[in-house]
Design a protein around this motif. Sequence first.
Motif, PDB file in Angstrom:
ATOM      1  N   LYS A 199      -6.724  -0.300  -2.065  1.00 61.37           N
ATOM      2  CA  LYS A 199      -7.933  -0.310  -3.730  1.00 61.37           C
ATOM      3  C   LYS A 199      -7.776   1.394  -3.925  1.00 61.37           C
ATOM      4  O   LYS A 199      -8.154   2.006  -4.526  1.00 61.37           O
ATOM      5  CB  LYS A 199      -9.338  -0.277  -2.747  1.00 61.37           C
ATOM      6  CG  LYS A 199      -9.788  -1.456  -4.471  1.00 61.37           C
ATOM      7  CD  LYS A 199     -10.976  -1.456  -2.904  1.00 61.37           C
ATOM      8  CE  LYS A 199     -11.364  -2.312  -4.233  1.00 61.37           C
ATOM      9  NZ  LYS A 199     -13.358  -3.775  -3.669  1.00 61.37           N
ATOM     10  N   ARG A 200      -7.920   2.677  -2.795  1.00 58.66           N
ATOM     11  CA  ARG A 200      -7.392   3.375  -2.336  1.00 58.66           C
ATOM     12  C   ARG A 200      -6.867   4.005  -2.846  1.00 58.66           C
ATOM     13  O   ARG A 200      -6.675   5.207  -3.384  1.00 58.66           O
ATOM     14  CB  ARG A 200      -8.357   4.153  -1.438  1.00 58.66           C
ATOM     15  CG  ARG A 200      -8.673   5.353  -1.287  1.00 58.66           C
ATOM     16  CD  ARG A 200      -8.531   6.210  -0.173  1.00 58.66           C
ATOM     17  NE  ARG A 200      -8.936   4.915   1.243  1.00 58.66           N
ATOM     18  CZ  ARG A 200      -8.175   4.437   2.100  1.00 58.66           C
ATOM     19  NH1 ARG A 200      -7.259   5.276   2.430  1.00 58.66           N
ATOM     20  NH2 ARG A 200      -8.804   3.944   3.353  1.00 58.66           N
ATOM     21  N   ASN A 253      -0.430  -8.280  -7.385  1.00 57.25           N
ATOM     22  CA  ASN A 253      -1.508  -8.399  -8.333  1.00 57.25           C
ATOM     23  C   ASN A 253      -1.579  -9.782  -7.709  1.00 57.25           C
ATOM     24  O   ASN A 253      -2.133 -10.513  -7.115  1.00 57.25           O
ATOM     25  CB  ASN A 253      -1.093  -7.936  -9.688  1.00 57.25           C
ATOM     26  CG  ASN A 253      -2.050  -7.445 -10.844  1.00 57.25           C
ATOM     27  OD1 ASN A 253      -3.464  -6.816  -9.816  1.00 57.25           O
ATOM     28  ND2 ASN A 253      -1.538  -6.777 -12.158  1.00 57.25           N
ATOM     29  N   ARG A 305      -8.604  -7.307   4.846  1.00 56.71           N
ATOM     30  CA  ARG A 305      -9.831  -6.543   4.114  1.00 56.71           C
ATOM     31  C   ARG A 305      -9.048  -5.116   4.323  1.00 56.71           C
ATOM     32  O   ARG A 305      -9.208  -4.125   3.846  1.00 56.71           O
ATOM     33  CB  ARG A 305     -10.652  -6.387   4.539  1.00 56.71           C
ATOM     34  CG  ARG A 305     -11.312  -8.319   4.380  1.00 56.71           C
ATOM     35  CD  ARG A 305     -13.061  -7.838   4.131  1.00 56.71           C
ATOM     36  NE  ARG A 305     -13.642  -7.793   5.289  1.00 56.71           N
ATOM     37  CZ  ARG A 305     -13.376  -9.285   6.382  1.00 56.71           C
ATOM     38  NH1 ARG A 305     -13.692 -10.301   6.024  1.00 56.71           N
ATOM     39  NH2 ARG A 305     -14.962  -8.942   6.871  1.00 56.71           N
ATOM     40  N   HIS A 349       0.652  -1.504  -0.112  1.00 58.86           N
ATOM     41  CA  HIS A 349      -0.088   0.054   0.298  1.00 58.86           C
ATOM     42  C   HIS A 349       1.034   1.427   0.090  1.00 58.86           C
ATOM     43  O   HIS A 349       0.752   2.412  -0.411  1.00 58.86           O
ATOM     44  CB  HIS A 349      -0.877   0.228   1.613  1.00 58.86           C
ATOM     45  CG  HIS A 349      -1.365   1.244   1.770  1.00 58.86           C
ATOM     46  ND1 HIS A 349      -1.183   1.971   2.572  1.00 58.86           N
ATOM     47  CD2 HIS A 349      -2.351   1.651   0.872  1.00 58.86           C
ATOM     48  CE1 HIS A 349      -1.551   2.596   3.113  1.00 58.86           C
ATOM     49  NE2 HIS A 349      -2.299   3.639   1.839  1.00 58.86           N
ATOM     50  N   ILE A 379      -6.467  -4.112   2.210  1.00 57.40           N
ATOM     51  CA  ILE A 379      -6.816  -4.336   1.031  1.00 57.40           C
ATOM     52  C   ILE A 379      -7.962  -3.004   0.130  1.00 57.40           C
ATOM     53  O   ILE A 379      -7.497  -2.316  -0.682  1.00 57.40           O
ATOM     54  CB  ILE A 379      -8.330  -5.563   0.814  1.00 57.40           C
ATOM     55  CG1 ILE A 379      -6.709  -7.272   1.095  1.00 57.40           C
ATOM     56  CG2 ILE A 379      -8.731  -5.333  -0.713  1.00 57.40           C
ATOM     57  CD1 ILE A 379      -6.167  -6.602  -0.242  1.00 57.40           C
ATOM     58  N   ARG A 380      -9.119  -2.622   1.628  1.00 58.07           N
ATOM     59  CA  ARG A 380      -9.362  -1.153   1.018  1.00 58.07           C
ATOM     60  C   ARG A 380      -7.922  -0.292   0.951  1.00 58.07           C
ATOM     61  O   ARG A 380      -8.915   0.078  -0.088  1.00 58.07           O
ATOM     62  CB  ARG A 380     -10.041  -0.790   2.098  1.00 58.07           C
ATOM     63  CG  ARG A 380     -11.470  -1.606   2.034  1.00 58.07           C
ATOM     64  CD  ARG A 380     -12.383  -0.764   3.181  1.00 58.07           C
ATOM     65  NE  ARG A 380     -12.075  -0.879   5.173  1.00 58.07           N
ATOM     66  CZ  ARG A 380     -12.669  -2.065   4.992  1.00 58.07           C
ATOM     67  NH1 ARG A 380     -13.395  -2.864   4.768  1.00 58.07           N
ATOM     68  NH2 ARG A 380     -12.463  -2.788   6.325  1.00 58.07           N
ATOM     69  N   VAL A 386      -5.014   2.431  -5.861  1.00 60.32           N
ATOM     70  CA  VAL A 386      -5.342   2.646  -7.455  1.00 60.32           C
ATOM     71  C   VAL A 386      -5.849   3.555  -7.567  1.00 60.32           C
ATOM     72  O   VAL A 386      -5.327   4.324  -8.456  1.00 60.32           O
ATOM     73  CB  VAL A 386      -5.518   1.119  -7.355  1.00 60.32           C
ATOM     74  CG1 VAL A 386      -5.830   0.918  -8.359  1.00 60.32           C
ATOM     75  CG2 VAL A 386      -4.537  -0.217  -6.409  1.00 60.32           C
ATOM     76  N   VAL A 387      -7.095   3.442  -7.098  1.00 60.22           N
ATOM     77  CA  VAL A 387      -7.856   4.480  -7.707  1.00 60.22           C
ATOM     78  C   VAL A 387      -7.199   5.948  -7.949  1.00 60.22           C
ATOM     79  O   VAL A 387      -7.251   6.766  -9.059  1.00 60.22           O
ATOM     80  CB  VAL A 387      -8.919   4.466  -6.385  1.00 60.22           C
ATOM     81  CG1 VAL A 387      -9.460   6.287  -7.327  1.00 60.22           C
ATOM     82  CG2 VAL A 387     -10.128   3.724  -7.056  1.00 60.22           C
TER      83      VAL A 387
END
Lengths: 530, 792
Positions: A501-502, A477, A494, A460, A497-498, A504-505
Amino acid sequence: MAADTSKPLFPAAPHTSLLPSHGNPNRVSPEASYWRNFRSSELVTASNYPVTHLTFSPAHAKPTLAAVSFAAVQLFTGDPLAPRPKISVTKDFVFSPSFRSDGALLAAGDIKGVVRVFRVDKPTSGPLRTLRAHSAETRVVRYPVAGGDKIHLITAGDDALLAYWDVPSETPVFTVPAAHRDYIRAGAPSPADHNLFVTGSYDHSVKLWDARTGKAPSLSFSHGAPVESALFLPSGGLLATAGGNMVKIWDVIGGGRLVHSVESHVKTVMALALGKMGTTGETRLLSAGSDGYVKSFDYGELKITHSMRYPKQLLSVACSPCGTVLVAGSSKGDIFVRRRKKATEEEDEKVVSGVFDWTSPKPEKQALKPSYYRYFSRGQNEKPKQGDFVIERPKKVKIAEHDKLLRKFRHKEALVSALAKNNPRSVVAVMEELVARRKLVRCIGNLDVDELGFLLEFLHRNATLPRYARLLLGVANKVLEMRAEDIRSDGKLRGYIRNLKRMVVEEIQIQHTLQGIQGMVSPMLALASR
Amino acid sequence: MITGGQSYVSAPPAFSADGRLLLVCSGRSVSVFSTSTGMLVSELEGHEGDVTAVVVVPPPASVAKLATYCWTAGLDGALIYWDFAAAELVRKVHVGLPVHSMVIPNITRTVKSTEVHTPLAFVSVEDTSKAADNKKALRGQVRIYDLTKGRQVGCLLAKTRKPEKIVASVSGEFLGIANKRQLYIWSVPTEGFKPEKIRKIKLSHTKNLTTLAFHPSERIVAGGDSTGRILVWRAFGKAKFSGTAGAADDDRDGVRGQDDADTCTTLHWHSSEVKFLKFASDGAYLFSGGMEGVIVVWHLDSGKRRYKPRLGSPLMFFVDSPDSSISCVSCTSNQVHLLKMPNMEVLKTISGIKLPIASPDLSRRDVCEFDCTNGLVAIPTEDYCIQFYSLFENTEVSEVQVCERNFQPVDDITMSISLVSLSIGGDFMCTVDVKLPEEELGGLITLKFWNHGSRAGQFHLSTIIYEPHSDAGISAVAFRPGKNMAVSSSFGGNFKVWVQSSSLQSSEGKSQSGWRCQSVGSYKKKPMTAAAFSGDGSVLAVAAESVITLWDPDNNALVGVIAEALSPITKLSFIGTSTYLMSLSQSSKPQVAVWNASNLSMQWSYTLSAEAACCSSSKSEFAVLSLLSCPGGTPAEQDGVILLFDAENSSPVSSFSVKKAKGGSIAFVKDDSSMDADTNATRGEEASLLVYVNGSHEYVIFDPRNNEVSQISKHTQKNIQADEPARIGYASIYGELPKLEPKKEVSDIPFIPSERPWETIFTGSSHVLPPLTKLCSAFLASLLEKRPVSNE
């Protein structure tokens, strides 16, 4: 000598050849370790009036300190310093105690301008002589130090009057009225000649006087700030003056040429003293400032070698002639003492002359006998001389934890230890090495939940750094693909992972913006190149 | 003709009796190296096949250490007796069959009731009468030869599937071979030898044994197997009768079946086959080594281990000198390390040419690059270095570490140097190293530019470019003659032109030169497979698969396109300074074609499967190494032919047939003008020689236009040097003692004060001498120079 030509161990590090070379981290200099070796304590003075002057007797075998506090001169003696009866002078402020060169007499001025001379061994018996010429407070009272001059005394005061006394007869040999145009607050006798002395004043000027010619100063120069303190360095050829936040070194023989100027204090430098280092016998110029620092200045090398912090504003500083005790007086009546920890017996008994040597004496070597333990370990810490053939001890190679584990083929542990160190460089290096060994995928598969958490957190934080992105995005990946089950079952993972995700956005947004900019720029470039 | 590049590690080397010389089998000769300098001293040439064993004869006690005799055995079936100090052949014994291993234990024999020292050779030969393709045939034989009479003694000791390596104990009492899962040990009577007295002992194991070693003093034998275990049998061969040895008593630890030993213990550290085992001369330690490139020192009593790591490549043999102060270990990378013994410090390294990297991947090509002006060849090695090897002197020049990574024994290559390119003058080097990705993770291609250092073969890293063509592989790198420019072409469909920029200012203020990309070009997005600059550097030719594109390198402008070849071009080169281009295609439709760049047409072409090609730098000729497709040979041993062409003419000028052409390469190198200046002058042009390096990196240099074979001679001889005699005994420890002068006779003649009184003043015993205070003044006065007073 044939070097071992087998290969060196290459630690797992990315792109070593491109890294800047690092110098050694600074280590404590021997000078600093010497001064740090002093144990600090505080002398009990029952007053909280400023300690304006501190002076050590130049001749006593045991350090004898004279300190002024309000209306009395306090004497301390011995090691550690023990208080002796006070010399009560007047009902008012006393300034500038000064020991005669043989240490038998002590002179001090007061706020009225009267200078009194006492016997050191009988401090309570009242003054022997009383010298009256000054009309204002006498802040400069100095016995000459050179040539064993026992009968003269130099005084100067806020009335700008300079007097050179014949003490036994209580009459001045000569007086110079208006020697300066302001308060005279600094004065020092020359260690080279008993006829020479300097005075420094708030009118910024420093004047060198010769008792043989009297009246007119032999030399005069400006310090550039109100002079608070002046001091001859042991040769007598160099003079240090303090004023403002500067300490300046002057060449007196060379006609008052400025040799060096030190601006190390933040506030006004209040006092100067000479300090002798017990280990090497070298002398240092100590300066105490109202910023609460005492700085040690090596006038041979012309650099500050150490600075000591005190909790209060300092007005005065002194160092015992043998260098074992360093005292500093504050404006609130405290006297801070720093004593050397390892004061050996011989050093105490040694009769120390008050005159500082210009050349540093060689530390004496005691002959070692075979009955000592040190006899058998002698010469082990010997430093190589110039021209000696030095055989270097093979340098010990420091191997990082992950390198050790990699060497033992414990791949997962190596990755985890690198992750725990939290240094992205080494983590990426370990990952690259694992790829070269075809073990990264298996390692990812073997990580347990906590370690997986480490890895996800690391990803992250670092996966979008351009340097590592190519590898780390692939790793991210792979991790998601392989450990989807574990991640789903654990709430903590989790959360990671959130975050991922953030990130990546955000990264995708950045890329979109960059593409937009590229689209705007490329037509312009095409136009420009046409 | 110069040959070179022999393997130094085909057979175990041997030390001379005084430990000062090391005899190394190198191809058909034995090279004698000095252990103190690591330099070649002499070569023993006489075998017609590869030398497989060298045994230094233990000298008789009387002439200890001075004897310099050795026996060698070769695949030509001859045993030769040499005086290796003088490099003289003394005697030759014919065996008739290829000898694979030989030991000569110290054996005496009773002849007419006196003990006579008899050199008996135990040789392991290959029975060539049996067909090679018959897997079951017992082709290996162990025989005994009497070397003084030159004939076989006794019968065959053993027959094995293939010739095995024979190991002898220090005393010569035991000999052994590792045959499949058994050790065969023969107990040989050292005194009063008779062939009938030899007793055979078998020790069994469950895995294939690879090597064995005997303890120097006790009845201990160690065997290493193919899984990395070391088995130590103690007190073997004690049983009186074979076959009856304690089948009943069960307290024999680890000994199998009816084997004749007390105990068998297992030591395990190695993860793969143990290549060598060796007991230290005092018997306390056991050395073992193998694939890992680490010498493991076992303390036999405690089982503790010490290591000598990072020797760079898998190990093969370990031999120690008679006084066990030096030992040497042979590595598969064709290096022999000389180790100072107790602390195992590498004293010297004798390096041969690096062997090609064995790789299961057949598509991987071995890359050699030649420095034509200096006669060097650059070879990438297994431990991520580039070795520079001098072709004319047959020695290693230097080694440049390209990737900083420790060597690890692995099955498949994950990191390798895929390309090396040197500029014409040898001033710049460019390397490409590839890290293969693991499941598409973390692959990396790195382009590195190197600047030449002060010495030949010394390079400093100048610039690193990570992923120069993003993640596409690089097919070729070429330097532009006369300019600091290079081009790299990639399979990703573009090529980049790199220039050296010297204006890069570093923080210290000194100008650093780095390489940066000047321009990028592509042609129809086709993969770029080869690139070359013309001889004058004005034209850049890049092959886009089967199309050749010509570019102006300065302006990056497409100049012309030449029509297609049959298949993708793998090598492209301008022929000399002419306008002809030579291209090589190596796929299913192989082709060698010559193109004319001035009219953009094909000159001529052949359908020829070429392995390598090279072009002369000045003349319009080029050479092609092509493989002959013979049906019988294995692909690795494929024979080939070197064809020399002139660009104008499609018929070859000359041809040479060569062996082991697969993976070979050829190049033109400039002749050293110092060697034969006279022949140069007569030819009136630059002499260029052709180098052929075969698949196992043996090479030959010859003049392709001249049929006189021995035109150029090797000049390795200049390195041969007589090193000073080694100190022995007391002097080796404490240095030379000062020469003691015999005491002068004190003569009785009266004392005469001489001009130099210090010679006489102190002579005599101390109680006769006057006191020192008196002598001193006289002595000092004598030292002062007397000068006549001359006041003018």
